[in-house]
Design an enzyme around this catalytic site. Sequence first.
Site, PDB file in Angstrom:
ATOM      1  N   HIS A 158      13.195  37.970  44.042  1.00 41.84           N
ATOM      2  CA  HIS A 158      12.583  36.745  44.562  1.00 41.84           C
ATOM      3  C   HIS A 158      13.470  36.193  45.678  1.00 41.84           C
ATOM      4  O   HIS A 158      14.697  36.144  45.530  1.00 41.84           O
ATOM      5  CB  HIS A 158      12.448  35.720  43.431  1.00 41.84           C
ATOM      6  CG  HIS A 158      11.803  34.455  43.870  1.00 41.84           C
ATOM      7  ND1 HIS A 158      10.437  34.351  44.063  1.00 41.84           N
ATOM      8  CD2 HIS A 158      12.326  33.247  44.194  1.00 41.84           C
ATOM      9  CE1 HIS A 158      10.152  33.126  44.477  1.00 41.84           C
ATOM     10  NE2 HIS A 158      11.282  32.436  44.570  1.00 41.84           N
ATOM     11  N   ASN A 216      12.061  41.622  38.787  1.00 41.59           N
ATOM     12  CA  ASN A 216      11.464  41.177  40.045  1.00 41.59           C
ATOM     13  C   ASN A 216      12.581  40.753  40.993  1.00 41.59           C
ATOM     14  O   ASN A 216      13.656  40.340  40.551  1.00 41.59           O
ATOM     15  CB  ASN A 216      10.541  39.982  39.783  1.00 41.59           C
ATOM     16  CG  ASN A 216       9.878  39.458  41.046  1.00 41.59           C
ATOM     17  OD1 ASN A 216       9.408  40.240  41.883  1.00 41.59           O
ATOM     18  ND2 ASN A 216       9.846  38.146  41.211  1.00 41.59           N
ATOM     19  N   MET A 243       2.279  40.941  44.601  1.00 35.38           N
ATOM     20  CA  MET A 243       1.714  39.592  44.645  1.00 35.38           C
ATOM     21  C   MET A 243       0.637  39.422  43.577  1.00 35.38           C
ATOM     22  O   MET A 243      -0.556  39.333  43.877  1.00 35.38           O
ATOM     23  CB  MET A 243       1.139  39.312  46.039  1.00 35.38           C
ATOM     24  CG  MET A 243       2.180  39.395  47.150  1.00 35.38           C
ATOM     25  SD  MET A 243       3.526  38.221  46.925  1.00 35.38           S
ATOM     26  CE  MET A 243       2.698  36.714  47.390  1.00 35.38           C
ATOM     27  N   ILE A 269       0.425  37.540  39.455  1.00 31.73           N
ATOM     28  CA  ILE A 269       1.123  36.948  38.313  1.00 31.73           C
ATOM     29  C   ILE A 269       0.738  37.732  37.068  1.00 31.73           C
ATOM     30  O   ILE A 269      -0.444  37.929  36.790  1.00 31.73           O
ATOM     31  CB  ILE A 269       0.770  35.455  38.195  1.00 31.73           C
ATOM     32  CG1 ILE A 269       1.326  34.716  39.417  1.00 31.73           C
ATOM     33  CG2 ILE A 269       1.331  34.864  36.902  1.00 31.73           C
ATOM     34  CD1 ILE A 269       0.912  33.265  39.517  1.00 31.73           C
ATOM     35  N   LEU A 270       1.742  38.198  36.357  1.00 37.33           N
ATOM     36  CA  LEU A 270       1.482  39.068  35.210  1.00 37.33           C
ATOM     37  C   LEU A 270       1.354  38.256  33.927  1.00 37.33           C
ATOM     38  O   LEU A 270       2.089  37.293  33.705  1.00 37.33           O
ATOM     39  CB  LEU A 270       2.629  40.081  35.063  1.00 37.33           C
ATOM     40  CG  LEU A 270       2.910  40.933  36.305  1.00 37.33           C
ATOM     41  CD1 LEU A 270       4.031  41.931  36.016  1.00 37.33           C
ATOM     42  CD2 LEU A 270       1.657  41.649  36.770  1.00 37.33           C
ATOM     43  N   THR A 329       9.800  46.999  52.216  1.00 39.75           N
ATOM     44  CA  THR A 329      11.194  47.225  52.617  1.00 39.75           C
ATOM     45  C   THR A 329      12.125  47.286  51.392  1.00 39.75           C
ATOM     46  O   THR A 329      13.132  48.000  51.427  1.00 39.75           O
ATOM     47  CB  THR A 329      11.703  46.156  53.607  1.00 39.75           C
ATOM     48  OG1 THR A 329      11.766  44.888  52.960  1.00 39.75           O
ATOM     49  CG2 THR A 329      10.836  46.083  54.843  1.00 39.75           C
ATOM     50  N   ASN A 330      11.793  46.553  50.346  1.00 38.64           N
ATOM     51  CA  ASN A 330      12.608  46.693  49.122  1.00 38.64           C
ATOM     52  C   ASN A 330      12.371  48.044  48.461  1.00 38.64           C
ATOM     53  O   ASN A 330      13.305  48.639  47.912  1.00 38.64           O
ATOM     54  CB  ASN A 330      12.325  45.540  48.153  1.00 38.64           C
ATOM     55  CG  ASN A 330      13.112  44.298  48.521  1.00 38.64           C
ATOM     56  OD1 ASN A 330      14.325  44.252  48.354  1.00 38.64           O
ATOM     57  ND2 ASN A 330      12.420  43.314  49.085  1.00 38.64           N
TER      58      ASN A 330
HETATM   59  C1  GRF Z   1      10.519  40.075  49.456  1.00 38.40           C
HETATM   60  O1  GRF Z   1      10.999  38.988  50.203  1.00 38.40           O
HETATM   61  C2  GRF Z   1      10.652  39.812  47.988  1.00 38.40           C
HETATM   62  O2  GRF Z   1      11.755  39.029  47.667  1.00 38.40           O
HETATM   63  C3  GRF Z   1       9.380  39.066  47.676  1.00 38.40           C
HETATM   64  O3  GRF Z   1       8.403  39.676  48.466  1.00 38.40           O
HETATM   65  C4  GRF Z   1       9.009  40.249  49.620  1.00 38.40           C
HETATM   66  C5  GRF Z   1       8.611  41.696  49.655  1.00 38.40           C
HETATM   67  O4  GRF Z   1       9.041  42.309  50.847  1.00 38.40           O
HETATM   68  N1  GRF Z   1       9.086  39.073  46.265  1.00 38.40           N
HETATM   69  P1  GRF Z   1       8.947  43.877  51.009  1.00 38.40           P
HETATM   70  O5  GRF Z   1       7.494  44.273  50.808  1.00 38.40           O
HETATM   71  O6  GRF Z   1       9.842  44.502  49.982  1.00 38.40           O
HETATM   72  O7  GRF Z   1       9.410  44.160  52.403  1.00 38.40           O
END
Ligand code: GRF
Length: 199
Positions: free
Chosen positions: A118, A116, A98, A100-101, A21-22
């Site tokens: 968060h 990133n 998901m 860790i780099l 979604t982001n």
């Molecule tokens: C988001 O809540 C972001 O803050 C976190 O992982 C989630 C990713 O959601 N790091 P989406 O895949 O962008 O919907």
Amino acid sequence: MAAQGVNTKCNLAVFISGRGTNLQALIEACKQSDFPARIEVVLSNKPDAEGLKLAEQNGLPTYCVARKDFASKHDFEQAIIDTLAPHPIDLVCLAGFMAILSPHLINHFGANGIVNIHPSLLPDYKGLDTHKRALDDGKTEAGCTVHYVTPAVDAGEIILQKRVQILKNDTPETLAARVLDQEHIAYPEAIKRILLTKA
Ligand code: GRF
């Protein structure tokens, strides 16, 4: 960093692992003529990430590089570097990626080359289960943070935060949904701020 001429936009690589979604919010932002970036490539470490379909529907080049296909984290990260090598990348945006780099990948993209998003008001609640932990602690406010990526997880310089009030009957799910709405505003806004400052 690409020069910001009339027709020149900065090139983003968006890294995802899930629903995207982001990524969707960034795709929408990039459609705006005054947004200083375009998405050059989307990379997932999960072959079944929903966000990959979204990227394909939007005509974006996609790649999957899965950790399980490599003997070491170094080899996995080198494969990401090699995969992206043909693409000009000005900024890497982690959007639910998901993994860790390590410094190997982080340094490849240069100082402040990776950002990133968060789902907490950092430095509170680094890591996972941020919303449940905020509720368990009786917090009255939650939110999201866009920050630069450093080898220390969720600890890089903060670029922008958006806050939401925690409501009396909030569950981790209802709070997550309200924070997510703010994430979708925060990420494009932060990227615009970074790129216009660097231009
Ligand atoms: C988001 O809540 C972001 O803050 C976190 O992982 C989630 C990713 O959601 N790091 P989406 O895949 O962008 O919907």
